[in-house]
Motif scaffolding. Sequence first.
Motif, mmCIF file in Angstrom:
data_model
loop_
_atom_site.group_PDB
_atom_site.id
_atom_site.type_symbol
_atom_site.label_atom_id
_atom_site.label_comp_id
_atom_site.label_asym_id
_atom_site.label_seq_id
_atom_site.Cartn_x
_atom_site.Cartn_y
_atom_site.Cartn_z
ATOM 1 N N ARG A 11 -15.495 -13.798 -6.102
ATOM 2 C CA ARG A 11 -15.594 -12.347 -5.900
ATOM 3 C C ARG A 11 -16.945 -11.830 -6.374
ATOM 4 O O ARG A 11 -17.501 -10.914 -5.780
ATOM 5 N N GLU A 12 -17.467 -12.413 -7.441
ATOM 6 C CA GLU A 12 -18.768 -11.984 -7.972
ATOM 7 C C GLU A 12 -19.884 -12.241 -6.956
ATOM 8 O O GLU A 12 -20.744 -11.389 -6.739
ATOM 9 N N ALA A 13 -19.858 -13.410 -6.335
ATOM 10 C CA ALA A 13 -20.868 -13.728 -5.319
ATOM 11 C C ALA A 13 -20.711 -12.817 -4.112
ATOM 12 O O ALA A 13 -21.699 -12.355 -3.531
ATOM 13 N N PHE A 14 -19.464 -12.522 -3.749
ATOM 14 C CA PHE A 14 -19.218 -11.652 -2.605
ATOM 15 C C PHE A 14 -19.737 -10.239 -2.856
ATOM 16 O O PHE A 14 -20.276 -9.604 -1.943
ATOM 17 N N GLU A 15 -19.598 -9.747 -4.070
ATOM 18 C CA GLU A 15 -20.042 -8.389 -4.391
ATOM 19 C C GLU A 15 -21.545 -8.211 -4.168
ATOM 20 O O GLU A 15 -22.006 -7.102 -3.914
ATOM 21 N N GLN A 16 -22.299 -9.289 -4.230
ATOM 22 C CA GLN A 16 -23.741 -9.206 -3.995
ATOM 23 C C GLN A 16 -24.079 -8.945 -2.533
ATOM 24 O O GLN A 16 -25.102 -8.343 -2.227
ATOM 25 N N ARG A 25 -20.317 -1.649 9.785
ATOM 26 C CA ARG A 25 -19.197 -0.906 10.362
ATOM 27 C C ARG A 25 -19.389 0.587 10.178
ATOM 28 O O ARG A 25 -19.700 1.056 9.097
ATOM 29 N N LYS A 26 -19.178 1.329 11.256
ATOM 30 C CA LYS A 26 -19.216 2.786 11.156
ATOM 31 C C LYS A 26 -17.967 3.256 10.436
ATOM 32 O O LYS A 26 -16.872 2.757 10.692
ATOM 33 N N GLN A 27 -18.111 4.199 9.541
ATOM 34 C CA GLN A 27 -16.978 4.718 8.784
ATOM 35 C C GLN A 27 -16.236 5.749 9.632
ATOM 36 O O GLN A 27 -16.587 6.911 9.658
ATOM 37 N N THR A 28 -15.207 5.298 10.317
ATOM 38 C CA THR A 28 -14.402 6.214 11.119
ATOM 39 C C THR A 28 -13.061 6.477 10.463
ATOM 40 O O THR A 28 -12.537 7.563 10.552
ATOM 41 N N LYS A 29 -12.514 5.479 9.821
ATOM 42 C CA LYS A 29 -11.261 5.634 9.091
ATOM 43 C C LYS A 29 -11.240 4.602 7.973
ATOM 44 O O LYS A 29 -12.026 3.654 7.996
ATOM 45 N N PRO A 30 -10.372 4.771 7.011
ATOM 46 C CA PRO A 30 -10.336 3.820 5.889
ATOM 47 C C PRO A 30 -10.036 2.394 6.370
ATOM 48 O O PRO A 30 -9.252 2.185 7.291
ATOM 49 N N ARG A 31 -10.675 1.433 5.739
ATOM 50 C CA ARG A 31 -10.462 0.025 6.077
ATOM 51 C C ARG A 31 -9.064 -0.380 5.639
ATOM 52 O O ARG A 31 -8.610 -0.018 4.554
ATOM 53 N N THR A 32 -8.367 -1.151 6.460
ATOM 54 C CA THR A 32 -7.002 -1.570 6.144
ATOM 55 C C THR A 32 -6.913 -3.018 5.688
ATOM 56 O O THR A 32 -5.832 -3.479 5.337
ATOM 57 N N VAL A 33 -8.020 -3.743 5.747
ATOM 58 C CA VAL A 33 -8.038 -5.138 5.303
ATOM 59 C C VAL A 33 -9.045 -5.289 4.167
ATOM 60 O O VAL A 33 -9.980 -4.507 4.040
ATOM 61 N N ASP A 34 -8.818 -6.305 3.354
ATOM 62 C CA ASP A 34 -9.750 -6.614 2.270
ATOM 63 C C ASP A 34 -10.939 -7.354 2.860
ATOM 64 O O ASP A 34 -10.787 -8.430 3.447
ATOM 65 N N TRP A 62 -6.442 -13.208 13.106
ATOM 66 C CA TRP A 62 -7.655 -13.849 13.621
ATOM 67 C C TRP A 62 -8.503 -12.895 14.445
ATOM 68 O O TRP A 62 -9.729 -12.972 14.411
ATOM 69 N N ARG A 63 -7.877 -11.987 15.167
ATOM 70 C CA ARG A 63 -8.650 -11.032 15.973
ATOM 71 C C ARG A 63 -9.478 -10.102 15.082
ATOM 72 O O ARG A 63 -10.593 -9.728 15.433
ATOM 73 N N THR A 64 -8.929 -9.738 13.943
ATOM 74 C CA THR A 64 -9.652 -8.892 12.993
ATOM 75 C C THR A 64 -10.842 -9.645 12.413
ATOM 76 O O THR A 64 -11.957 -9.121 12.366
ATOM 77 N N VAL A 65 -10.606 -10.878 11.990
ATOM 78 C CA VAL A 65 -11.681 -11.694 11.431
ATOM 79 C C VAL A 65 -12.765 -11.917 12.484
ATOM 80 O O VAL A 65 -13.961 -11.803 12.202
ATOM 81 N N HIS A 66 -12.355 -12.190 13.709
ATOM 82 C CA HIS A 66 -13.325 -12.415 14.786
ATOM 83 C C HIS A 66 -14.130 -11.150 15.075
ATOM 84 O O HIS A 66 -15.344 -11.225 15.304
#
Length: 81
Positions: A11-16, A25-34, A62-66
Motif C-alpha cells: 500500500r505504501e508503494a501504491f500511495e506514491q 479519471r474525470k470526477q463524475t461520481k464517487p469511485r465504487t472500487v478500491d 474484469w471489465r472494471t479492471v480492463h
Amino acid sequence: MRKKYPSDVSREAFEQIRPLLESVRKQTKPRTVDLYDVFCGVLYLLKSGCQWRMLPSEYPKWRTVHAYFAKWSELGPDGLS
C-alpha cells in the motif's frame, strides 16, 4: 480482505503513484472500487499472463479492471495524455 498474491505491491508503494492514476479519471461520481485492488488486478494479469476473464474473483470485475487499464495505458511518458 482479499487474498494476497505475489504480484501485489505494498500500500505504501501504491500511495506514491496514486495521484497519477487518479488524475486519469474525470470526477463524475464517487469511485465504487478500491483503486489499489484495481491496480493489483492489472499487475496480476501482467505477471500471470492470464486472460482478462480469468482474473481471480478477489479483484474487481474484469471489465472494471480492463477499463482502468485502458485509461492508464493512454498516459504519455510525462504522465499526461
